[in-house]
Design a protein around this motif. Structure first.
Motif, short mmCIF file in Angstrom:
data_model
loop_
_atom_site.label_atom_id
_atom_site.label_comp_id
_atom_site.label_asym_id
_atom_site.label_seq_id
_atom_site.Cartn_x
_atom_site.Cartn_y
_atom_site.Cartn_z
N ALA A 269 0.76 -1.35 0.06
CA ALA A 269 -0.09 0.17 -0.08
C ALA A 269 0.85 1.16 -0.01
N ALA A 270 2.01 1.13 0.87
CA ALA A 270 3.05 2.26 0.65
C ALA A 270 3.38 2.60 -0.47
N LYS A 271 3.92 1.27 -0.96
CA LYS A 271 4.41 1.63 -2.59
C LYS A 271 3.66 2.49 -3.58
N GLU A 272 2.46 1.73 -3.57
CA GLU A 272 1.34 2.27 -4.42
C GLU A 272 0.99 3.86 -4.20
N ALA A 273 1.13 4.21 -2.95
CA ALA A 273 0.67 5.64 -2.30
C ALA A 273 1.99 6.51 -2.65
N GLY A 274 3.08 5.90 -2.75
CA GLY A 274 4.46 6.86 -3.01
C GLY A 274 4.91 7.19 -1.61
N THR A 275 4.55 6.97 -0.83
CA THR A 275 5.15 7.63 0.54
C THR A 275 5.00 6.42 1.69
N ALA A 276 5.79 6.51 2.80
CA ALA A 276 5.75 5.56 3.97
C ALA A 276 4.40 5.25 4.60
N ILE A 277 3.99 4.15 5.13
CA ILE A 277 2.99 4.01 5.99
C ILE A 277 3.34 3.10 6.92
N GLU A 278 3.24 3.68 8.37
CA GLU A 278 3.51 2.91 9.44
C GLU A 278 2.47 2.43 10.34
N LEU A 279 2.19 1.22 10.61
CA LEU A 279 1.17 0.74 11.47
C LEU A 279 1.61 0.87 12.83
N THR A 280 1.45 1.96 13.67
CA THR A 280 2.06 2.20 14.79
C THR A 280 1.61 1.73 16.21
N GLN A 281 0.10 1.27 16.04
CA GLN A 281 -0.34 0.91 17.51
C GLN A 281 -1.70 0.48 16.95
N PHE A 282 -2.36 -0.68 17.78
CA PHE A 282 -3.76 -1.18 17.42
C PHE A 282 -4.11 -1.35 18.82
N VAL A 283 -5.67 -1.33 18.91
CA VAL A 283 -6.37 -1.56 20.08
C VAL A 283 -7.52 -2.49 19.53
N ARG A 284 -7.78 -3.56 20.46
CA ARG A 284 -8.78 -4.47 20.19
C ARG A 284 -9.64 -4.75 21.61
N LEU A 285 -10.89 -4.19 21.68
CA LEU A 285 -11.73 -4.30 22.82
C LEU A 285 -12.74 -5.28 22.55
N GLU A 286 -12.91 -6.31 23.25
CA GLU A 286 -13.98 -7.24 22.71
C GLU A 286 -14.87 -7.04 24.03
N MET A 287 -16.16 -6.92 24.04
CA MET A 287 -17.33 -6.92 25.04
C MET A 287 -17.12 -7.98 26.06
N GLY A 288 -16.67 -7.75 27.19
CA GLY A 288 -16.80 -9.06 28.42
C GLY A 288 -15.68 -9.89 28.16
N GLU A 289 -14.58 -9.66 27.68
CA GLU A 289 -13.47 -10.29 27.47
C GLU A 289 -12.97 -10.33 28.78
N GLY A 290 -12.44 -11.67 29.61
CA GLY A 290 -11.89 -11.72 30.68
C GLY A 290 -12.93 -11.84 31.83
N LEU A 291 -14.10 -11.43 31.71
CA LEU A 291 -15.26 -11.43 32.76
C LEU A 291 -15.98 -12.72 32.93
N GLU A 292 -16.08 -13.05 34.21
CA GLU A 292 -16.95 -14.24 34.62
C GLU A 292 -18.35 -13.98 34.22
N LYS A 293 -19.09 -14.47 33.50
CA LYS A 293 -20.35 -14.29 33.38
C LYS A 293 -21.29 -15.32 34.12
N LYS A 294 -22.26 -14.67 34.63
CA LYS A 294 -23.07 -15.26 35.72
C LYS A 294 -23.98 -16.39 34.93
N GLU A 295 -23.96 -17.64 35.49
CA GLU A 295 -24.70 -18.71 34.92
C GLU A 295 -25.96 -18.83 35.66
N ASP A 296 -27.21 -18.26 35.08
CA ASP A 296 -28.22 -18.34 35.81
C ASP A 296 -28.90 -19.90 36.10
#
Length: 308
Positions: A269-296
């Motif tokens: 993509a950088a080559k096609e755009a003719g300029t550098a592209i750097e992926l510097t950081q990402f965040v992924r938040l998944e709802m409820g990830e790591g939480l213990e869900k109550k079993e009714d």
């Protein structure tokens, strides 16, 4: 006016379960009368909200807000998925995400910030919302991605409303390329992250303990083959390379085409755009990830209600 002592505030907290400041205000409004203060809290919905605070809140929504070079993602939990489709709850989540654009990742600052269009804080508005909707809710986490130049792309998976759903992804792309180039690339990378759930951006960012644990597992598995140590060493190199391809974002195979490593997708993509592209950081938040869900347990609830 009656003196509002710390002991009196503590007693009201124990009776009502409401917050300290709410109890202090209730006593002040009612001249130190404990019973009247309890009723005051109930009429304001504050005691009811406090009683709900012990319930497990592992459902809810994640939401994103973005302004070009900066974006935030927040997670707010509720007890049931049904509430996640409540317009009042969605409005609250969206407004909190907007506030988070100013407070960033600091959850204490977010809770203490003024809620949009109100004289109350976010925390106080949360308490009001709990009382109105009738479920416990929590401000769980927030994350920010920002670049000096370029674009922070956002993506919501399993969207239930504009800018909110079950998985939120932010992708920081540092570049002089135009938004026309960065926006579609960022969206595809964000979709990849939502699906592949990488553990880190690059190998250097991986938790060393995680890497060592994986290496030891692979060593033990290789030794079961009975091969000489020098052969095992070569086997481990190959297996760890495969491990990095599975968990490191830049090494992963792009899910969009199923064959190109992510780092090469960005390079192309950088080559096609003719300029550098750097992926510097990402965040992924998944709802409820790591939480213990109550079993009714409905049978247990009936037995408890019947005093069995």
């Amino acid at each position: 006016m009656a003196q509002i002592t710390a002991a009196l505030v503590k007693e009201l907290r124990e009776i009502s379960g409401a917050g300290m400041m709410d109890c202090k205000k209730a006593l002040g409004e009612n001249n130190g009368d404990l019973d009247a203060a309890v009723d005051w809290l109930r009429t304001k919905g504050l005691a009811a909200a406090a009683k709900k605070s012990g319930r497990v809140a592992a459902e809810g929504l994640v939401a994103v807000k973005a302004t070009g070079t900066k974006a935030v993602a927040v997670e707010i939990n509720s007890e049931t998925d049904f509430v996640a489709r409540n317009e009042q709850f969605q409005e609250f989540v969206s407004s909190v995400a907007s506030v988070s654009m100013e407070t960033g990742n600091d959850m204490d600052a977010l809770a203490a910030a003024t809620y949009p269009g109100a004289s109350k804080t976010v925390a106080e508005t949360l308490t009001d919302t709990i009382a109105k909707i009738g479920e416990n809710m929590t401000l769980r986490r927030a994350a920010t991605v920002e670049v000096d130049t370029g674009l922070v792309a956002t993506y919501i998976h399993s969207s239930v409303a504009d800018g909110m759903g079950k998985i939120a992804v932010l992708v920081g792309l540092k570049s002089e390329a135009s938004e026309d180039v960065l926006a579609p690339l960022g969206k595809q990378l964000a979709m990849h992250i939502a699906a592949a759930n990488p553990a880190s951006l690059n190998e250097a960012d991986l938790d060393p303990e995680l890497v060592e644990r994986e290496k030891q597992v692979q060593i033990e598995k290789a030794r079961e083959s009975g091969k000489p140590e020098e052969i095992i060493e070569k086997m481990i190199i190959g297996r760890m390379r495969k491990y990095f391809e599975e968990v490191v974002l830049l090494n992963q195979i792009f899910v969009i085409d199923g064959e190109t490593p992510v780092n090469k997708v960005i390079a192309a993509a950088a080559k096609e755009a003719g300029t550098a592209i750097e992926l510097t950081q990402f965040v992924r938040l998944e709802m409820g990830e790591g939480l213990e869900k109550k079993e009714d347990d409905f049978a247990a609830e009936v037995a408890a209600a019947a005093g069995v």
